[in-house]
Motif scaffolding. Structure first.
Motif, PDB file in Angstrom:
ATOM      1  N   ARG A  44      37.949  44.149 -72.847  1.00 21.89           N
ATOM      2  CA  ARG A  44      36.494  44.768 -71.779  1.00 21.89           C
ATOM      3  C   ARG A  44      36.181  43.417 -71.568  1.00 21.89           C
ATOM      4  O   ARG A  44      35.764  43.112 -72.671  1.00 21.89           O
ATOM      5  CB  ARG A  44      36.155  45.894 -72.402  1.00 21.89           C
ATOM      6  N   GLU A  45      34.946  43.692 -70.276  1.00 26.74           N
ATOM      7  CA  GLU A  45      34.841  43.006 -69.901  1.00 26.74           C
ATOM      8  C   GLU A  45      33.203  43.254 -69.390  1.00 26.74           C
ATOM      9  O   GLU A  45      33.616  44.573 -68.923  1.00 26.74           O
ATOM     10  CB  GLU A  45      34.680  41.602 -68.967  1.00 26.74           C
ATOM     11  N   LEU A  46      32.238  42.459 -69.137  1.00 24.03           N
ATOM     12  CA  LEU A  46      31.224  43.251 -68.954  1.00 24.03           C
ATOM     13  C   LEU A  46      31.100  43.058 -67.019  1.00 24.03           C
ATOM     14  O   LEU A  46      31.149  42.037 -66.767  1.00 24.03           O
ATOM     15  CB  LEU A  46      29.462  42.389 -69.071  1.00 24.03           C
ATOM     16  N   VAL A  47      30.760  44.223 -66.219  1.00 22.90           N
ATOM     17  CA  VAL A  47      30.606  43.487 -65.080  1.00 22.90           C
ATOM     18  C   VAL A  47      29.550  43.372 -64.678  1.00 22.90           C
ATOM     19  O   VAL A  47      29.275  42.639 -63.958  1.00 22.90           O
ATOM     20  CB  VAL A  47      31.216  45.119 -64.252  1.00 22.90           C
ATOM     21  N   ALA A  48      28.287  44.290 -64.933  1.00 25.84           N
ATOM     22  CA  ALA A  48      26.972  44.460 -64.678  1.00 25.84           C
ATOM     23  C   ALA A  48      26.449  45.054 -65.272  1.00 25.84           C
ATOM     24  O   ALA A  48      26.806  45.965 -66.114  1.00 25.84           O
ATOM     25  CB  ALA A  48      26.445  44.881 -62.876  1.00 25.84           C
ATOM     26  N   SER A  49      24.606  44.717 -65.392  1.00 25.67           N
ATOM     27  CA  SER A  49      23.841  45.830 -65.851  1.00 25.67           C
ATOM     28  C   SER A  49      22.439  45.460 -65.265  1.00 25.67           C
ATOM     29  O   SER A  49      22.201  45.068 -64.734  1.00 25.67           O
ATOM     30  CB  SER A  49      23.570  45.335 -67.854  1.00 25.67           C
ATOM     31  N   ILE A  50      21.555  47.061 -66.244  1.00 26.65           N
ATOM     32  CA  ILE A  50      20.542  46.850 -65.316  1.00 26.65           C
ATOM     33  C   ILE A  50      19.573  47.958 -66.582  1.00 26.65           C
ATOM     34  O   ILE A  50      19.786  48.463 -67.123  1.00 26.65           O
ATOM     35  CB  ILE A  50      20.343  47.332 -64.032  1.00 26.65           C
ATOM     36  N   THR A  51      18.187  47.022 -66.690  1.00 28.90           N
ATOM     37  CA  THR A  51      17.201  47.673 -67.075  1.00 28.90           C
ATOM     38  C   THR A  51      16.325  48.747 -66.599  1.00 28.90           C
ATOM     39  O   THR A  51      16.710  49.269 -65.529  1.00 28.90           O
ATOM     40  CB  THR A  51      15.988  46.828 -67.668  1.00 28.90           C
ATOM     41  N   ARG A  52      15.890  49.727 -67.579  1.00 29.82           N
ATOM     42  CA  ARG A  52      15.133  50.150 -67.099  1.00 29.82           C
ATOM     43  C   ARG A  52      13.869  49.780 -65.864  1.00 29.82           C
ATOM     44  O   ARG A  52      13.533  51.120 -65.482  1.00 29.82           O
ATOM     45  CB  ARG A  52      14.292  51.547 -68.628  1.00 29.82           C
TER      46      ARG A  52
END
Length: 120
Positions: A44-52
């Protein structure tokens, strides 16, 4: 916290898909939310993330093709995927980090995956 992902499916190369993930629960306070993916036979790998606050982070492989966004009012994130390639095929998982209920300790939460298949 329950995370409900949707929007996966079969798409041809160079096509587009939009994934959605809705977080629900009692007294939830989520900071970072994002998407991971797992291709057959791979980790499993990170694709994208976003903070509040809207700060986004992308894997190099998707940086110029995918866009993550967030609606804090709806506790929802979106992943707009353009110019899809066969190597983008995999199960996409929604994830969130934050607090829920009366527990002040932040935790990681995972949703069920949604399958994205890029094939002609």
């Amino acid at each position: 916290v329950q995370l409900q992902a949707s929007g996966g499916g079969l798409v041809q190369p160079r096509g587009s898909l939009r994934l959605s993930c809705v977080a629900s629960g009692s007294r939830i306070g989520l900071n970072r939310m994002g998407w991971y993916r797992q291709a057959p036979g791979k980790q499993r790998e990170l694709v994208a993330s976003i903070t509040r606050g809207g700060y986004a982070n992308y894997a190099d492989a998707v940086k110029d093709r995918f866009s993550i966004s967030r609606d804090n009012e709806k506790n929802t994130i979106y992943l707009q995927m353009n110019s899809l390639k066969p190597e983008d095929t995999g199960v996409y998982y929604c994830t969130a980090h934050g607090t829920a209920g009366l527990d002040p300790i932040p935790a990681d939460y995972w949703g069920q995956g949604t399958l994205v298949t890029v094939s002609s």
